[in-house]
Design an enzyme around this catalytic site. Sequence first.
Site, short mmCIF file in Angstrom:
data_model
loop_
_atom_site.label_atom_id
_atom_site.label_comp_id
_atom_site.label_asym_id
_atom_site.label_seq_id
_atom_site.Cartn_x
_atom_site.Cartn_y
_atom_site.Cartn_z
CB CYS A 129 -0.92 0.02 1.22
SG CYS A 129 -2.38 -1.02 1.05
CG ASP B 299 10.68 -9.16 -6.42
OD1 ASP B 299 9.59 -9.69 -6.14
OD2 ASP B 299 11.65 -9.12 -5.61
CG HIS C 226 -4.76 -4.08 1.75
ND1 HIS C 226 -3.40 -4.27 1.88
CD2 HIS C 226 -5.35 -5.13 2.39
CE1 HIS C 226 -3.18 -5.36 2.58
NE2 HIS C 226 -4.35 -5.90 2.90
CG ASN D 146 4.04 -17.16 -3.90
OD1 ASN D 146 3.89 -18.14 -4.63
ND2 ASN D 146 5.15 -16.46 -3.90
N GLY E 28 3.89 -19.50 0.49
CA GLY E 28 5.12 -18.70 0.48
C GLY E 28 4.88 -17.21 0.33
CG HIS F 283 -1.10 -5.17 -1.18
ND1 HIS F 283 -1.49 -3.91 -0.78
CD2 HIS F 283 -1.38 -5.24 -2.50
CE1 HIS F 283 -1.99 -3.24 -1.82
NE2 HIS F 283 -1.93 -4.03 -2.88
CG HIS G 24 2.47 -9.81 -4.41
ND1 HIS G 24 2.05 -9.90 -3.10
CD2 HIS G 24 3.50 -10.70 -4.52
CE1 HIS G 24 2.80 -10.78 -2.46
NE2 HIS G 24 3.67 -11.29 -3.30
P1 5GP Z 1 5.81 -13.05 -1.84
O1 5GP Z 1 6.93 -13.75 -1.14
O2 5GP Z 1 4.87 -12.38 -0.87
O3 5GP Z 1 5.11 -13.88 -2.86
O4 5GP Z 1 6.50 -11.91 -2.70
C1 5GP Z 1 6.89 -10.69 -2.19
C2 5GP Z 1 7.91 -10.14 -3.14
O5 5GP Z 1 8.08 -8.76 -2.83
C3 5GP Z 1 9.28 -10.78 -3.02
O6 5GP Z 1 9.66 -11.31 -4.27
C4 5GP Z 1 10.19 -9.64 -2.57
O7 5GP Z 1 11.47 -9.69 -3.15
C5 5GP Z 1 9.41 -8.41 -3.01
N1 5GP Z 1 9.64 -7.25 -2.18
C6 5GP Z 1 9.64 -7.19 -0.82
N2 5GP Z 1 9.86 -5.94 -0.41
C7 5GP Z 1 10.00 -5.17 -1.52
C8 5GP Z 1 10.25 -3.78 -1.74
O8 5GP Z 1 10.37 -2.98 -0.82
N3 5GP Z 1 10.33 -3.36 -3.03
C9 5GP Z 1 10.18 -4.22 -4.09
N4 5GP Z 1 10.28 -3.71 -5.30
N5 5GP Z 1 9.95 -5.53 -3.92
C10 5GP Z 1 9.85 -6.00 -2.66
ZN ZN Z 2 -1.80 -3.23 1.17
#
Ligand code: 5GP
Ligand code: ZN
Length: 114
Positions: A7, A30, A46, A87, A93, A98, A100
Amino acid sequence: MKDCLFCKIAAGEIPSNKLYEDDQILVFHDIDPQAPVHFLVIPKEHIDSAACLTEENAPLIGHVYATIARLAKGLGVDESGYRVVTNVGEDGGQSVKHLHFHVLAKRSLAWPPG
Ligand code: 5GP
Ligand code: ZN
């Protein structure tokens, strides 16, 4: 939502390396890429995860996938292929709560995922 990283990124309070933005979604690279191309698509609104989606979200999800297809074409990976992953929860995982969509491309991705 307060204290939600994505957010804050959607609101521009935390910087991101943006690929695309409109009134509904934000697309950014990422921070820890797992492939030569690895970007994230988030709704600005959100939503905790895909587990919270309802039929009412169908236009949003259609827009997400249409945008991914257009960006993939622009990046030249529409023919070589790519993977879209969302995920959900602990076993899925999900580290950021939020919704994505990860889009990974420009390497051969293994299946099944680990
Ligand atoms: P999840 O593990 O929830 O499926 O994916 C979260 C993703 O967000 C991860 O691939 C992680 O590298 C990415 N991520 C986490 N914090 C940040 C951030 O502050 N900026 C960006 N651009 N990516 C982020
Ligand atoms: Zn959010």
